[in-house]
Design a protein around this motif. Structure first.
Motif, short mmCIF file in Angstrom:
data_model
loop_
_atom_site.label_atom_id
_atom_site.label_comp_id
_atom_site.label_asym_id
_atom_site.label_seq_id
_atom_site.Cartn_x
_atom_site.Cartn_y
_atom_site.Cartn_z
N ASP A 197 0.85 -1.20 0.00
CA ASP A 197 0.00 0.00 0.00
C ASP A 197 0.88 1.25 0.00
N GLN A 198 0.82 2.01 -1.08
CA GLN A 198 1.69 3.19 -1.19
C GLN A 198 1.38 4.22 -0.13
N THR A 199 0.13 4.36 0.27
CA THR A 199 -0.21 5.34 1.30
C THR A 199 0.47 5.01 2.62
N GLU A 200 0.43 3.72 3.00
CA GLU A 200 1.09 3.30 4.24
C GLU A 200 2.59 3.56 4.16
N ALA A 201 3.20 3.21 3.04
CA ALA A 201 4.65 3.36 2.90
C ALA A 201 5.07 4.82 2.92
N LEU A 202 4.37 5.65 2.17
CA LEU A 202 4.80 7.04 2.00
C LEU A 202 4.50 7.89 3.23
N THR A 203 3.50 7.50 4.03
CA THR A 203 3.20 8.28 5.23
C THR A 203 4.04 7.83 6.41
N PHE A 204 4.51 6.58 6.41
CA PHE A 204 5.31 6.10 7.54
C PHE A 204 6.80 6.36 7.37
N ALA A 205 7.33 6.08 6.19
CA ALA A 205 8.78 5.99 6.02
C ALA A 205 9.43 7.31 5.64
N ASP A 206 10.67 7.48 6.12
CA ASP A 206 11.50 8.59 5.66
C ASP A 206 12.12 8.25 4.30
N LYS A 207 12.44 6.96 4.12
CA LYS A 207 12.99 6.48 2.85
C LYS A 207 12.26 5.20 2.45
N VAL A 208 12.02 5.04 1.15
CA VAL A 208 11.26 3.90 0.65
C VAL A 208 12.08 3.15 -0.39
N PHE A 209 12.12 1.82 -0.24
CA PHE A 209 12.68 0.95 -1.26
C PHE A 209 11.51 0.40 -2.08
N VAL A 210 11.47 0.71 -3.37
CA VAL A 210 10.42 0.16 -4.23
C VAL A 210 10.96 -1.10 -4.89
N MET A 211 10.23 -2.22 -4.70
CA MET A 211 10.69 -3.50 -5.22
C MET A 211 9.80 -3.97 -6.37
N TYR A 212 10.44 -4.63 -7.33
CA TYR A 212 9.73 -5.12 -8.51
C TYR A 212 10.49 -6.32 -9.06
N GLU A 213 9.81 -7.45 -9.12
CA GLU A 213 10.39 -8.67 -9.68
C GLU A 213 11.73 -9.03 -9.04
N GLY A 214 11.79 -8.94 -7.71
CA GLY A 214 12.98 -9.37 -6.98
C GLY A 214 14.11 -8.38 -6.93
N LYS A 215 13.88 -7.15 -7.39
CA LYS A 215 14.92 -6.13 -7.39
C LYS A 215 14.42 -4.87 -6.69
N VAL A 216 15.35 -4.08 -6.18
CA VAL A 216 15.04 -2.73 -5.72
C VAL A 216 15.24 -1.82 -6.93
N VAL A 217 14.14 -1.29 -7.46
CA VAL A 217 14.24 -0.47 -8.67
C VAL A 217 14.45 1.01 -8.36
N GLN A 218 14.13 1.42 -7.12
CA GLN A 218 14.45 2.80 -6.72
C GLN A 218 14.38 2.92 -5.21
N PHE A 219 15.23 3.79 -4.68
CA PHE A 219 15.28 4.07 -3.24
C PHE A 219 15.31 5.58 -3.07
N GLY A 220 14.43 6.09 -2.24
CA GLY A 220 14.44 7.54 -2.04
C GLY A 220 13.33 7.99 -1.10
N THR A 221 13.23 9.30 -0.94
CA THR A 221 12.16 9.87 -0.13
C THR A 221 10.86 9.78 -0.91
N PRO A 222 9.72 9.87 -0.22
CA PRO A 222 8.44 9.88 -0.94
C PRO A 222 8.38 10.95 -2.04
N VAL A 223 8.93 12.13 -1.76
CA VAL A 223 8.91 13.21 -2.76
C VAL A 223 9.75 12.82 -3.98
N GLU A 224 10.93 12.24 -3.76
CA GLU A 224 11.80 11.85 -4.87
C GLU A 224 11.13 10.79 -5.75
#
Length: 364
Positions: free
Chosen positions: A200-227
């Motif tokens: 759930d993107q809402t849960e992730a973006l409201t809780f975390a200072d930094k988010v790892f977005v995962m797709y097909e077994g990889k981290v495709v991006q890491f950054g702040t919700p704004v980034e």
């Protein structure tokens, strides 16, 4: 608390993996800094829970290393990693009181009773559990029971990291906001390293200072919700984050130009070396969020298919040569009838090559 480093982690549930498709996790290199609030965000099956299991010691990776404060713990069992974990469903003892549930981890560690009382009452105060602290846990609502699960991790002072695996799945929708806010408040107060797994993107973006977005077994991006919102590094990030997600449209490279359906489009990351893009490239696309498209006198001709009134703004569904393009307009914006022209904000329009954000380095 601890700084947690994952070095070149790969994991397969097969006994003899041979290709990337055999791996649930593929070349994961991430660092969770001491005291940070992180989220692992992605769809079901992307590897989030597997990665959490490797951090906790429940799963031994096929290859790679797990470090806690630079100490190799790859093959150290869970109990010696000092992990606290909150699962989808509350893990508590219904026949015990709230106090005894919170005290249970400390009693197992032979902490003196006066210290247990002090610590339990402190955590109960943090979680708003004081009023019914001597009631049996069976009498609580689901969100109250989940607070106990959270408190059993907070009550321990030896915890290196607290991990949450879809902790709000069974919580009533009206209570989710309250618990998310409580988690954020707790992190700011106790500064324990926290890792939150969710789809759930809402849960992730409201809780975390930094988010790892995962797709097909990889981290495709890491950054702040704004980034992640403002400059997705991969088309999946653009699609998955945002409501609605980014418009991803096929484009062509013609000499020194990017074109969509034969029309020139300016991109924020348009490189000087566009002529070199074609070698070995499978797909070239442009991405632009609905928030950064506007009606114009000239530009891309579209047909207006539908307008959804969402209160504070309008979601306009348009079509250009069978390509769906969504744009978001303020509630007081007049919407043309039938047909119109739109233009993209060049500073928020990005070129993607083989799904990745184009750059001089990948030149793609």
């Amino acid at each position: 608390m601890a700084k947690i480093t994952l070095q070149n982690i790969q994991h397969s549930y097969l006994s003899d993996p041979k290709t990337d498709f055999d791996f649930a996790l593929k070349h994961i290199d991430v660092v969770f800094e001491d005291g940070g609030a992180y989220a692992l965000l992605g769809p079901s099956g992307c590897g989030k829970t597997t990665l959490l299991g490797i951090v906790s010691g429940l799963i031994s990776p096929t290859s790679g290393r797990v470090l806690f404060d630079e100490q190799n713990v790859t093959h150290v069992d869970t109990i010696h990693r000092h992990i606290a974990q909150v699962f989808q469903f509350p893990v508590i003892y219904d026949t015990m009181t709230v106090f005894d549930n919170l005290a249970f981890p400390l009693r197992n560690r032979k902490v003196p009773e006066p210290d247990i009382k002090t610590r339990v009452l402190e955590v109960a105060r943090m979680l708003d559990l004081e009023e019914g602290i001597h009631q049996r846990a069976a009498s609580l609502t689901v969100d109250g029971k989940q607070k106990i699960s959270l408190g059993r991790g907070l009550v321990r002072e030896d915890v290196n990291v607290m991990m949450f695996d879809e902790p709000l799945t069974v919580i009533d929708q009206n209570m989710k906001w309250e618990l998310r806010s409580k988690l954020k408040e707790l992190h700011q107060n106790v500064r324990t390293t926290m890792i939150y797994v969710t789809h759930d993107q809402t849960e992730a973006l409201t809780f975390a200072d930094k988010v790892f977005v995962m797709y097909e077994g990889k981290v495709v991006q890491f950054g702040t919700p704004v980034e992640l919102f403002e400059k997705p590094g991969h088309t999946f990030v653009g699609y998955f984050i945002g409501s609605p997600g980014m418009n991803i449209l096929p484009c062509q490279i013609s000499e020194e130009k990017v074109e969509f359906s034969g029309l020139p489009v300016k991109c924020d990351n348009q490189t000087k070396n566009l002529l070199g893009i074609q070698d070995g490239v499978m797909t070239t696309e442009i991405g632009v969020r609905p928030e950064y498209i506007r009606f114009a006198n000239q530009g891309i001709p579209v047909k207006i298919r539908r307008v959804d009134d969402l209160g504070r703004h309008q979601l306009v569904h348009t079509e250009h040569e069978q390509h769906d393009i969504k744009l978001i307009c303020p509630e007081d914006t007049p919407i043309p009838d039938g047909s119109a022209h739109i233009e993209f904000d060049a500073e928020h329009t990005f070129l993607y090559v083989n799904q990745w954000l184009a750059s001089e380095d990948n030149s793609i």
